[in-house]
Every structure is written in C-alpha cells, then in structure tokens.
Design a protein around this motif. Structure first.
Motif, PDB file in Angstrom:
ATOM      1  N   TYR A   6       1.149  -1.113  -0.031  1.00  0.00           N
ATOM      2  CA  TYR A   6      -0.055  -0.153  -0.135  1.00  0.00           C
ATOM      3  C   TYR A   6       0.826   1.401   0.031  1.00  0.00           C
ATOM      4  N   TRP A  56      -4.993   5.217  -0.483  1.00  0.00           N
ATOM      5  CA  TRP A  56      -3.598   4.197  -0.926  1.00  0.00           C
ATOM      6  C   TRP A  56      -3.966   3.620  -2.335  1.00  0.00           C
ATOM      7  N   VAL A  58      -3.409  -0.037  -3.829  1.00  0.00           N
ATOM      8  CA  VAL A  58      -3.480  -1.364  -3.419  1.00  0.00           C
ATOM      9  C   VAL A  58      -2.472  -1.825  -4.558  1.00  0.00           C
ATOM     10  N   ALA A  92      -7.061  -5.678   2.271  1.00  0.00           N
ATOM     11  CA  ALA A  92      -6.850  -4.153   2.281  1.00  0.00           C
ATOM     12  C   ALA A  92      -7.961  -3.352   3.057  1.00  0.00           C
TER      13      ALA A  92
END
Length: 161
Positions: A6, A56, A58, A92
């Motif tokens: 991330y 973020w 991934v 995630a």
C-alpha cells in the motif's frame, strides 16, 4: 493471497487506474467517477490525497490493482476485475480500517454500497459494519439517484477480541 503493498497514488499510476475505471462494472459502483472514463478526471486522482484521511494504491509488484481509503471517516475502495475473488479487498479493507482507527480518534467509520452491490455489502458486514440508514444518492456514472445502504463500524466493536 498475493503479497500486497500500500502506498500513495502517484502520477505514474495513471495507466493502471484508468484501465480499472474503464470497466463499467467498477465505475458504476463509484459515486463520483464519470462514465465513460475520463482521462483528465483520472489524472486528477493520480496524486497523494491531501484531505482528511488517506487514499492508498493497492499494489501487486508495485502496479496499482485497486485503491482503498478512509476519507472524512468513510471507507471506500475499488479493485480491478482481473483480481476479484482472491481476498485482496478483504485484506486491504482490514488494513485500512486498522490504520484509520490507529491514526485518528474517531469513534466510528462509515461505509456505503449501492443496493445492487451485494459483494461489497458482504465485505462491509464481514468487517463488522452494521446498517444504519438507506438513502438515495446521485450516481455520476449512472446519471440518476440510486438507493444506497449506509453502514457504521464502531471503534469499540472493531477493537473487541
């Protein structure tokens, strides 16, 4: 489960991000993204988030395959359809929720899904999010108001063993 990383979204993520949002199955589930995919809009999102929270990339092998964030206390995410069904977003989302509760003093987070996105609804439920409201919100991609189920996750429930 593949090894995920991330990081902040960068300008060189444009191709991967634009490919992802060029799938109707992805963009139709996002409230604020246009359809068809607009390159200028995608470019405007290819930079670190500067608001309240974080967004973020991934990544798999440093290539963006999705994004996840908690902005203004609201969890949001998307994943390239080529990577569906692998548990990537579940991992995630757990990482993002942990980070959000560790780095803020919020007593709860929210997450919302369109009525026709049962997979995302299940993900939120598995994380402990509980339904609290249903409303209509205009979808930019769809061009009309769509029924949305809003959920909440209390910090005390997340931290409970």
């Amino acid at each position: 489960m593949p090894d995920l990383t991330y990081r902040n979204i960068r300008s060189d993520d444009f191709d991967d991000l634009h490919t992802m949002v060029s799938h109707w199955s992805v963009t139709r589930q996002l409230g604020g993204w246009p359809w068809p995919a607009d390159a200028d809009f995608t470019r405007s999102r290819c930079k670190p988030y500067e608001g309240d929270g974080f967004v973020w990339a991934v990544c798999l092998d440093d290539h963006l395959i999705g994004s996840i964030g908690v902005t203004n206390g609201d969890l949001g995410y998307m994943l390239n359809p080529a990577h569906h069904g692998q548990g990537i977003m579940r991992h995630a989302a757990r990482t993002a929720v942990d980070h959000a509760f560790q780095t803020t003093d919020r007593d709860h987070l929210t997450g919302s899904t369109w009525y026709d996105n049962p997979t995302s609804a299940r993900l939120l439920e598995r994380l402990g999010f509980v339904h609290w409201q249903t409303t209509y919100i205009r979808s930019k991609a769809r061009g009309f108001p769509v029924l949305v189920h809003h959920r909440r996750l209390a910090r005390v429930d997340w931290e409970r063993p």
